[in-house]
Design a protein around this motif. Structure first.
Motif, PDB file in Angstrom:
ATOM      1  N   ARG A  91       0.815  -1.220   0.000  1.00  0.00           N
ATOM      2  CA  ARG A  91       0.000   0.000   0.000  1.00  0.00           C
ATOM      3  C   ARG A  91       0.845   1.266   0.000  1.00  0.00           C
ATOM      4  O   ARG A  91       0.616   2.162  -0.780  1.00  0.00           O
ATOM      5  N   ARG A  92       1.870   1.339   0.878  1.00  0.00           N
ATOM      6  CA  ARG A  92       2.635   2.578   0.997  1.00  0.00           C
ATOM      7  C   ARG A  92       4.134   2.298   0.916  1.00  0.00           C
ATOM      8  O   ARG A  92       4.604   1.265   1.391  1.00  0.00           O
ATOM      9  N   PRO A  93       4.886   3.255   0.364  1.00  0.00           N
ATOM     10  CA  PRO A  93       6.336   3.061   0.285  1.00  0.00           C
ATOM     11  C   PRO A  93       6.992   3.224   1.660  1.00  0.00           C
ATOM     12  O   PRO A  93       6.501   3.981   2.503  1.00  0.00           O
ATOM     13  N   SER A  94       8.088   2.516   1.856  1.00  0.00           N
ATOM     14  CA  SER A  94       8.808   2.622   3.126  1.00  0.00           C
ATOM     15  C   SER A  94       9.472   3.985   3.270  1.00  0.00           C
ATOM     16  O   SER A  94       9.681   4.474   4.383  1.00  0.00           O
ATOM     17  N   ASP A  95       9.814   4.614   2.149  1.00  0.00           N
ATOM     18  CA  ASP A  95      10.426   5.941   2.189  1.00  0.00           C
ATOM     19  C   ASP A  95      10.257   6.605   0.823  1.00  0.00           C
ATOM     20  O   ASP A  95       9.916   5.946  -0.157  1.00  0.00           O
ATOM     21  N   VAL A  96      10.480   7.907   0.799  1.00  0.00           N
ATOM     22  CA  VAL A  96      10.449   8.643  -0.469  1.00  0.00           C
ATOM     23  C   VAL A  96      11.715   9.476  -0.579  1.00  0.00           C
ATOM     24  O   VAL A  96      12.353   9.818   0.430  1.00  0.00           O
ATOM     25  N   GLN A  97      12.088   9.770  -1.813  1.00  0.00           N
ATOM     26  CA  GLN A  97      13.238  10.639  -2.067  1.00  0.00           C
ATOM     27  C   GLN A  97      12.768  11.797  -2.956  1.00  0.00           C
ATOM     28  O   GLN A  97      12.143  11.562  -4.000  1.00  0.00           O
ATOM     29  N   PHE A  98      13.056  13.000  -2.522  1.00  0.00           N
ATOM     30  CA  PHE A  98      12.689  14.166  -3.328  1.00  0.00           C
ATOM     31  C   PHE A  98      13.647  14.266  -4.520  1.00  0.00           C
ATOM     32  O   PHE A  98      14.847  14.010  -4.395  1.00  0.00           O
ATOM     33  N   VAL A  99      13.099  14.630  -5.679  1.00  0.00           N
ATOM     34  CA  VAL A  99      13.892  14.736  -6.902  1.00  0.00           C
ATOM     35  C   VAL A  99      13.573  16.061  -7.587  1.00  0.00           C
ATOM     36  O   VAL A  99      12.637  16.768  -7.204  1.00  0.00           O
ATOM     37  N   ASN A 100      14.348  16.377  -8.612  1.00  0.00           N
ATOM     38  CA  ASN A 100      14.166  17.644  -9.318  1.00  0.00           C
ATOM     39  C   ASN A 100      13.541  17.479 -10.694  1.00  0.00           C
ATOM     40  O   ASN A 100      13.303  18.472 -11.383  1.00  0.00           O
ATOM     41  N   GLU A 101      13.277  16.232 -11.108  1.00  0.00           N
ATOM     42  CA  GLU A 101      12.795  15.983 -12.465  1.00  0.00           C
ATOM     43  C   GLU A 101      11.335  15.528 -12.438  1.00  0.00           C
ATOM     44  O   GLU A 101      10.992  14.543 -11.777  1.00  0.00           O
ATOM     45  N   LEU A 102      10.487  16.216 -13.182  1.00  0.00           N
ATOM     46  CA  LEU A 102       9.056  15.913 -13.212  1.00  0.00           C
ATOM     47  C   LEU A 102       8.796  14.487 -13.686  1.00  0.00           C
ATOM     48  O   LEU A 102       7.956  13.781 -13.118  1.00  0.00           O
ATOM     49  N   ARG A 103       9.508  14.051 -14.710  1.00  0.00           N
ATOM     50  CA  ARG A 103       9.248  12.715 -15.257  1.00  0.00           C
ATOM     51  C   ARG A 103       9.397  11.623 -14.198  1.00  0.00           C
ATOM     52  O   ARG A 103       8.628  10.669 -14.155  1.00  0.00           O
TER      53      ARG A 103
END
Length: 407
Positions: A91-103
Motif C-alpha cells: 500500500r505505501r512506500p517505506s520511504d520517499v526521495q525528493f527529486v528535481n525531475e518531473l518525469r
C-alpha cells in the motif's frame, strides 16, 4: 473559482523560481470535460519552501512531501517531485526521495491517464501517452503493470473503478497483470476497499465494474464478496437508476439472492456503519418478502409496509422496486404509494386516541410488552381496516385482544 485560486498557487511558486504543474486526476478530468473536485499540484520546491511561501497551510504529509495550501476556504495539495522506495505492505512506500525531475515523479503514478501534468500555459507533460489512452478509452498502468499493482494493491480496485466511472476498457496487459496480482488485494484495509466499491457502484457503468471484479477474481479471498458480485452481475446495470448507496447495495444484495443474515455479514466485513447496515438490511428484508420479479410489475399493498417502516423508507424502497421493473415500469407507481399513504387516517402509534398508560388504566394491567403489541394491532386496524380512532372504540378492541391472548 477553485481553478483560479489554484492558478495563484502555481504563479507564486513560479515567481519564486520553482517549477509547478497541475497533476493527476484534475488534468485527466479537464481533458475529458468532466467536473473537477480536487486540484493537486506538483513542484520541485521542497516542503520547507512551500511552507515559507504559503503561511496559511496544513502540513498534511511532510514525510511524503505534501503540504496543503489554504486559499479562501479551499485546500490544494502541493507535493514535491519524488520517487518512492520499496513498498512493504502492498500500500505505501517505506520511504520517499525528493527529486528535481518531473518525469521521475510521473513514472511512480498508477495509470497513464493520471500521469500527466499541465502548466499555466496549458502545455501538457505526458511522457507515458496518457492523452492517447484517454482517446482510446483505456485504463493502462504506467510502466510494468504487475509492479504497479504489487506496490499498491488498492490500484487493482482503482482500475475497476475508473473503468466503471469513465466507461473505459482495461488495456490487455494491465488486465492480465490484475488477474495475476489479485491476491495482493487481501492485504488492503477494508475501509479502502469499501470506499472504492462505493465509487464503483455509484458510477455511470456499475455493470462494467461488476464484470471486471468477476473476470479478475479480485475477491477470491472473500467467498461472500465473490458470490455477491457473481450472482448480482446480470442485474448490476439497474444500479444507475438509484440515488443512494444504501439503495444500490440493497439492490445488489437482492439481485444476488442474499438474505438479511448474509447481507449483515457482508456489511460487517466491509465495516459499514451501524446506520448503513440497518438501512440496507431493512431494505433487503422487505424485498425478500415482496419478492419483485425482474421487469414484471404487480400490485403492492403498501399499507402494512408504511406502518412498519414509515413514509421515507417506503419512498426509497419504491425506487428500488421501480428499478427492478425498469424495462416495464409504471409511471404512476409512486402515485399509488402517495395515495395509499394519504388515505390512511392514522400513520403512527402516536396518532392513536389512546396511549399505553390509557390501556394500563382501562385494563388494570401492569406494564409489559403486551402494551406495544396491542398498540400496533390497534394502529393496523385503525389505519387499514376502518376501526374508529376514538378512545372508546380502541379500548373496547384492546380488551378483547388481551382477553383472547390470556385464554
Amino acid at each position: 473559482m477553485r481553478k483560479e485560486l489554484a492558478i495563484t498557487v502555481l504563479q507564486t511558486l513560479e515567481t519564486n523560481g520553482f517549477e509547478a504543474y497541475f497533476v493527476g486526476g484534475c488534468v485527466r478530468d479537464w481533458l475529458l470535460g468532466r467536473p473537477v473536485h480536487d486540484i493537486d499540484i506538483c513542484t520541485n520546491a521542497h516542503p520547507g519552501d512551500v511552507i515559507r511561501l504559503f503561511p496559511d497551510h496544513v502540513p498534511t504529509g511532510l514525510k511524503h512531501g505534501t503540504v496543503s495550501v489554504k486559499k479562501d476556504g479551499f485546500l490544494f495539495e502541493v507535493t514535491t517531485y519524488r520517487t518512492e522506495g520499496k513498498y512493504e505492505d502492498y500500500r505505501r512506500p517505506s520511504d520517499v526521495q525528493f527529486v528535481n525531475e518531473l518525469r521521475l515523479d510521473l513514472e511512480r503514478r498508477d495509470f497513464t491517464m493520471n500521469a500527466m501534468a499541465m502548466d499555466l500555459q496549458n502545455e501538457l507533460q505526458d511522457p507515458f501517452n496518457g492523452r492517447g489512452d484517454l482517446s482510446e478509452r483505456l485504463v493502462r498502468a504506467v510502466g510494468v503493470p504487475a509492479e504497479r499493482f504489487q506496490e499498491d494493491a488498492l490500484r487493482l480496485l482503482r482500475a475497476v473503478r475508473f473503468a466503471a466511472q469513465l466507461g473505459f476498457a482495461i488495456e490487455p496487459k494491465t488486465l492480465a497483470a490484475m488477474k495475476v496480482t489479485a491476491p495482493y488485494l487481501s492485504h488492503i484495509a477494508v475501509e479502502r476497499v469499501r470506499e472504492e466499491l462505493n465509487k464503483t457502484l455509484d458510477s455511470e457503468a456499475p455493470q462494467t465494474g461488476c464484470r471486471l471484479l468477476i473476470e479478475t477474481k479480485l475477491f477470491a479471498y472473500s467467498p461472500l464478496l465473490e458470490r455477491l458480485f457473481e450472482q448480482a452481475d446480470a442485474q448490476a446495470w439497474r444500479l444507475v437508476q438509484l440515488g443512494s448507496l444504501s439503495q444500490k447495495w440493497s439492490m445488489l444484495f437482492y439481485a444476488a439472492d442474499f438474505d438479511e443474515e448474509a447481507t449483515r455479514q457482508v456489511c460487517a466485513q466491509l465495516r459499514m456503519s451501524k446506520r448503513e447496515t440497518e438501512a440496507i438490511s431493512r431494505f433487503v428484508g422487505i424485498l425478500e418478502r415482496i419478492n419483485p420479479e425482474w421487469d414484471t410489475p404487480h400490485e403492492l399493498k403498501w399499507g402494512p409496509i408504511l406502518l412498519e417502516v414509515g413514509w421515507d423508507t417506503c419512498r426509497e424502497l419504491a425506487q428500488i422496486i421501480q428499478a427492478c421493473w425498469w424495462t416495464n415500469h409504471d409511471e404512476k407507481f409512486f402515485e399509488s404509494l402517495q395515495m395509499e399513504y394519504e388515505k390512511m387516517p392514522v400513520k403512527s402509534v402516536k396518532e392513536l386516541a389512546v396511549t399505553g398508560l390509557d390501556l394500563q388504566v382501562a385494563l388494570q394491567k401492569k406494564p409489559g410488552e403486551w402494551i406495544w403489541r396491542v398498540l400496533n394491532s390497534l394502529l393496523s386496524q385503525t389505519a387499514l381496516h376502518g376501526l374508529p380512532n376514538t378512545q372508546e372504540a380502541l379500548i373496547e378492541v384492546a380488551k378483547k385482544e388481551v382477553a383472547r391472548d390470556e385464554h
